[in-house]
Design an enzyme around this catalytic site. Structure first.
Site, PDB file in Angstrom:
ATOM      1  N   HIS A   1      16.048 -16.986 -30.121  1.00 21.87           N
ATOM      2  CA  HIS A   1      16.813 -17.702 -31.145  1.00 21.87           C
ATOM      3  C   HIS A   1      16.916 -16.923 -32.448  1.00 21.87           C
ATOM      4  O   HIS A   1      17.743 -17.241 -33.304  1.00 21.87           O
ATOM      5  CB  HIS A   1      16.186 -19.070 -31.411  1.00 21.87           C
ATOM      6  CG  HIS A   1      17.194 -20.135 -31.718  1.00 21.87           C
ATOM      7  ND1 HIS A   1      18.262 -19.928 -32.556  1.00 21.87           N
ATOM      8  CD2 HIS A   1      17.299 -21.415 -31.286  1.00 21.87           C
ATOM      9  CE1 HIS A   1      18.984 -21.031 -32.645  1.00 21.87           C
ATOM     10  NE2 HIS A   1      18.428 -21.951 -31.877  1.00 21.87           N
TER      11      HIS A   1
ATOM     12  N   ASP B   1      22.210 -17.283 -31.392  1.00 26.23           N
ATOM     13  CA  ASP B   1      22.338 -18.705 -31.706  1.00 26.23           C
ATOM     14  C   ASP B   1      22.818 -19.462 -30.473  1.00 26.23           C
ATOM     15  O   ASP B   1      23.335 -18.882 -29.515  1.00 26.23           O
ATOM     16  CB  ASP B   1      23.310 -18.916 -32.864  1.00 26.23           C
ATOM     17  CG  ASP B   1      22.772 -18.323 -34.161  1.00 26.23           C
ATOM     18  OD1 ASP B   1      21.538 -18.277 -34.325  1.00 26.23           O
ATOM     19  OD2 ASP B   1      23.598 -17.902 -35.005  1.00 26.23           O
TER      20      ASP B   1
END
Length: 548
Positions: free
Chosen positions: A521, A525
């Site tokens: 992450h 995204d």
């Protein structure tokens, strides 16, 4: 010459030794002058030079004098050792000169020492991969006494990722093997063998042990330690101990004072009052003291029962399997990944009916032309590579200063072997055809099973594909990211499902395959990961687009 004269003329200890000044003044000057010249020579010429250019008897006499009489003419021991290193004077049988080291190598040249060892070369465990800190010796291809030439393979080293052949760099003879076949957990730089230039010098290294020379340096430093100073410190401590222990011992009394209730409880439970210390007024034994004693006795009785339970579990039949090098590295890297990378997972189902039809057509053409068949995994690798080219944000890695986005699409393919998990790399998979990808995967998978992968076969990947569906029938799973990459695709098996047809109350069968994308992450995204899966699904469900 000027430095040698300065030391001779200004050292008090050298002036006191009249015999050395009368007979060996020229020898001592030659010691320093030849040492100064030898440090200027190239590293390759050092081992070919006779030790300082004079007879061993002179060398032994001067070396013993210098070792026993440190110079004190305004030079500290630290400065003297630094001067000695710059002059190239042999210390401990091995010449050491930092100014001569042009590159970091895992071998050191040695000179004749007081033990009578001839010039030799110490070969250390090399660093054969960027993450290697230790290695194992799989087997030696050369024996002691064999002649070795540059480029010949000395031994096979099991690194943290594969077994790599270690080649000889210089011509000579293998005099001594320090670490034999099967030696494990050898640190990088640790001596594994000794080579010499002359064949007649081999026998002199029969009983050679590098630990003796290594331990000589700490032994020389031990006289500088001041252990006697600590003795007077320990004496007051030891004398203080009996003083503190004297008030602890209670005075003996003939009569034991206890309350009536405490005496009644002691009689009922057969507790000797003499074994209980009273906590009541003036040392009287009260009810609470008896209860505490009974509670402590119950704990002591229950302790053996727990030990017998542990003994039953300890009687299990088991086998301890030692960790292989690849297993230890896999464990450390995956633990590092789960502890430092914020994983999240995206799953999608893809219809593979058209993919299966295209594969059947291509395999028919390949069989007719004598080529090898392609697998579903080859098509998945191609689709993943094209999706990475379409969504390059997923072809990136995280650093503390920036996100590195790679222009090359190199796909690592997870391969399970008896030795452990390997991830050979398919370089520029987006630019290769399906047949080329299939042949390369088969070749690298066979090398992984044979434990013969080289560093260039598994380094440099930017994305990983792990397929447990085809060979094992796993429906869906979540894979752990292979650092420093930012994504890994977990491929499940294809299964037939009933799906609605075009008309009412119409149904048809279709094959679906579940894939799960694990993302870092910090780099990818959620929307970017979903966009990559959308592109991947488009290539799988319309496989003809991969051929354009």
């Amino acid at each position: 010459m000027a430095c040698a004269s300065h030391i001779i003329n200004h050292s008090k200890k050298l002036r006191n030794v009249t015999n050395l000044m009368r007979h060996d003044h020229a020898v001592l000057v030659r010691w320093f002058s030849h040492g100064a010249r030898s440090s200027v020579c190239k590293r390759e010429d050092v081992t070919k030079t006779h030790p300082l250019g004079y007879a061993p008897s002179e060398r032994e006499r001067v070396s013993k004098f210098v070792a026993g009489n440190p110079v004190s003419s305004g030079l500290s021991n630290k400065n003297l050792s630094r001067t000695t290193m710059k002059l190239g004077i042999p210390m401990g049988g091995v010449i050491y000169s930092p100014e001569l080291s042009c590159s970091q190598i895992q071998s050191r040249r040695g000179f004749a020492s007081e033990a009578g060892l001839p010039p030799h070369q110490e070969i250390g465990m090399p660093s054969l991969s960027p993450t290697m800190t230790e290695g194992n010796i799989a087997r030696w291809l050369k024996k002691e006494g064999d002649k070795v030439n540059p480029g010949e393979v000395l031994c096979e080293v099991e690194t943290d990722k594969a077994t790599v052949e270690m080649e000889c760099m210089e011509e000579g003879y293998l005099a001594k093997i320090i670490k034999g076949d099967g030696s494990k957990e050898i640190k990088v730089g640790e001596i594994i063998a000794i080579t010499v230039e002359e064949e007649e010098d081999i026998a002199k290294f029969k009983d050679y042990s590098p630990s003796a020379s290594v331990s000589a340096a700490p032994a020389a430093k031990t006289p500088a330690a001041p252990p006697p100073k600590q003795e007077p410190v320990e004496q007051p401590v030891s004398s203080a101990e009996p003083k503190t222990s004297k008030p602890i011992s209670p005075p003996s009394k003939d009569r034991i004072f206890a309350s009536p209730l405490a005496r009644k409880m002691a009689e009922d439970h057969k507790v000797p009052l003499s074994s209980i210390k009273g906590t009541g007024p003036d040392g009287h034994i009260v009810k609470a003291d008896i209860e505490d004693y009974l509670a402590s006795r119950e704990k002591q009785v229950s302790a053996p029962t727990t030990r017998t339970k542990d003994a039953k579990f300890a009687a299990l039949d088991y086998v301890d399997i030692p960790h292989s090098q690849i297993r230890k590295v896999t464990a450390s890297r995956l633990l590092f990944s789960k502890q430092t990378i914020p994983h999240y997972y995206l799953t999608v189902d893809t219809c593979v009916d058209k993919l299966m039809d295209l594969r059947s057509q291509l395999n028919s053409l390949l069989e007719a032309s004598g080529g090898k068949r392609i697998s579903v995994n080859d098509l998945v690798i191609k689709a993943a590579a094209l999706a990475l080219r379409k969504v390059p944000q997923c072809n990136s890695s995280w650093t503390d200063e920036y996100i590195r986005q790679c222009n090359n699409v190199n796909i690592n393919v997870a391969v399970q072997t008896d030795n452990g998990l390997y991830v050979p790399v398919i370089r520029d998979a987006d630019k290769k055809g399906l047949s080329s990808i299939g042949e390369e995967v088969k070749r690298l998978a066979q090398k992984a099973k044979d434990n013969s992968l080289k560093p260039e076969d598994y380094e440099g990947g930017t994305f990983t594909v792990s397929n447990l569906g085809g060979p094992f029938g796993i429906k869906q799973f979540c894979a752990i990211i292979n650092p420093p990459q930012s994504g890994i695709l977990a491929v499940g098996s294809a299964e037939k499902r009933v799906v609605p047809g075009s008309g009412p109350e119409q149904f048809k069968f279709a094959s679906f395959m579940s894939v799960t994308l694990s993302c870092d992450h910090r780099v990818i995204d959620g929307a970017i990961g979903a966009e990559w899966l959308k592109a991947f699904k488009g290539y799988i469900e319309n496989p003809e687009s991969m051929l354009l």
